[in-house]
Scaffold this motif. Structure first.
Motif, short mmCIF file in Angstrom:
data_model
loop_
_atom_site.label_atom_id
_atom_site.label_comp_id
_atom_site.label_asym_id
_atom_site.label_seq_id
_atom_site.Cartn_x
_atom_site.Cartn_y
_atom_site.Cartn_z
N ILE A 179 5.05 2.68 2.68
CA ILE A 179 4.57 3.27 1.44
C ILE A 179 3.48 2.37 0.86
O ILE A 179 3.68 1.16 0.71
CB ILE A 179 5.72 3.39 0.39
CG1 ILE A 179 6.91 4.17 0.98
CG2 ILE A 179 5.21 4.02 -0.90
CD1 ILE A 179 6.63 5.61 1.29
N VAL A 180 2.34 2.96 0.51
CA VAL A 180 1.23 2.20 -0.05
C VAL A 180 1.54 1.87 -1.51
O VAL A 180 1.88 2.74 -2.30
CB VAL A 180 -0.09 3.01 0.05
CG1 VAL A 180 -1.24 2.26 -0.60
CG2 VAL A 180 -0.40 3.34 1.50
N THR A 181 1.44 0.58 -1.85
CA THR A 181 1.73 0.14 -3.22
C THR A 181 0.48 -0.32 -3.97
O THR A 181 0.49 -0.37 -5.19
CB THR A 181 2.76 -1.01 -3.22
OG1 THR A 181 2.26 -2.09 -2.42
CG2 THR A 181 4.11 -0.54 -2.68
N MET B 122 1.13 -2.45 1.37
CA MET B 122 2.18 -1.45 1.52
C MET B 122 3.52 -2.15 1.77
O MET B 122 3.55 -3.35 2.02
CB MET B 122 1.84 -0.45 2.64
CG MET B 122 1.53 -1.05 3.98
SD MET B 122 0.89 0.16 5.16
CE MET B 122 2.38 0.96 5.68
N HIS B 123 4.59 -1.39 1.67
CA HIS B 123 5.92 -1.91 1.98
C HIS B 123 6.45 -1.13 3.17
O HIS B 123 6.35 0.09 3.23
CB HIS B 123 6.86 -1.79 0.77
CG HIS B 123 6.55 -2.80 -0.28
ND1 HIS B 123 7.08 -4.07 -0.24
CD2 HIS B 123 5.75 -2.76 -1.36
CE1 HIS B 123 6.62 -4.76 -1.27
NE2 HIS B 123 5.80 -3.99 -1.95
N SER B 124 7.02 -1.87 4.12
CA SER B 124 7.45 -1.28 5.38
C SER B 124 8.83 -1.79 5.78
O SER B 124 9.06 -3.00 5.84
CB SER B 124 6.44 -1.62 6.47
OG SER B 124 6.95 -1.28 7.74
N ARG C 232 6.68 -6.57 2.35
CA ARG C 232 5.27 -6.52 1.95
C ARG C 232 4.35 -6.68 3.16
O ARG C 232 4.50 -7.61 3.95
CB ARG C 232 4.98 -7.63 0.94
CG ARG C 232 3.56 -7.65 0.43
CD ARG C 232 3.36 -8.83 -0.53
NE ARG C 232 1.98 -9.04 -0.87
CZ ARG C 232 1.34 -8.46 -1.88
NH1 ARG C 232 1.99 -7.61 -2.66
NH2 ARG C 232 0.07 -8.70 -2.10
#
Length: 190
Positions: free
Chosen positions: A9-11, A30-32, A117
């Motif tokens: 998800i792009v943060t 992003m968070h993965s 992150r």
């Protein structure tokens, strides 16, 4: 083309169309979960190496004092070597995913929430010429998020009419002007 190596998800998106970027500069975050798993695997492997190393030292001391069997010492050595191999494999997975050795060294001191992150960094100096990502978007590992171009050298496609072929020569110096943009550039005809 800037493509993430993980789904997530792009943060943050730090650059927009037309922005200049430098190689290595963070352009999106992003968070993965995939990255979290790889980082956790690496950290676990590093701890297993530490523990196996301590066990080898203990078993070696006991074996030299004739308190424990050589077999126990050799088994602890084998466990240590296997832990080292697993650690190196986990590190290679992260390095192949775009993390640097400095990133790996910093992992041990990171807070657990930061393990997911993932910073997307510019692979070249250039300008953002396409942006296809927004904050909150779920992206796959093969998505083109941004397109960067090195505009220090550009090609201009020019039509030359048959009547002008006798005055146009390969290697000739040419000047291209844009009245709209107010720019002018010189180059050689190829």
């Amino acid at each position: 083309h800037v493509v993430p190596r993980f789904t997530g998800i792009v943060t943050e998106v730090r650059k927009i169309l037309g922005d200049e970027v430098r190689k290595g500069e963070v352009i999106a975050v992003m968070h993965s979960r995939e990255l979290t798993d790889l980082k956790s695997e690496y950290l676990s492997a590093m701890k297993r190496v530490e523990l196996a190393q301590a066990l080898v030292a203990r078993e070696e001391t006991l074996w030299k004092k004739k308190i424990s069997a050589e077999q126990d010492y050799l088994m602890s050595r084998q466990a240590f070597v296997e832990a080292e191999i697993n650690s190196k494999t986990a590190a290679q997975k992260l390095l192949a995913s775009g993390l640097s050795q400095t990133d790996l060294n910093d992992l041990a001191t990171m807070a657990e929430g930061v393990l997911s992150r993932y910073e997307l960094k510019a692979p070249i100096d250039g300008v953002v010429i396409e942006k296809q990502v927004v904050v909150g978007e779920a992206v796959k590992e093969d998505a083109d998020l941004l397109v960067l171009a090195d505009l220090s050298t550009v090609w201009v496609d020019v039509t030359v009419y048959a009547r002008d072929l006798n005055v146009v020569k390969v290697g000739q110096k040419v000047t291209v002007k844009s009245d709209v943009a107010g720019i002018e550039a010189s180059g050689r005809l190829t």
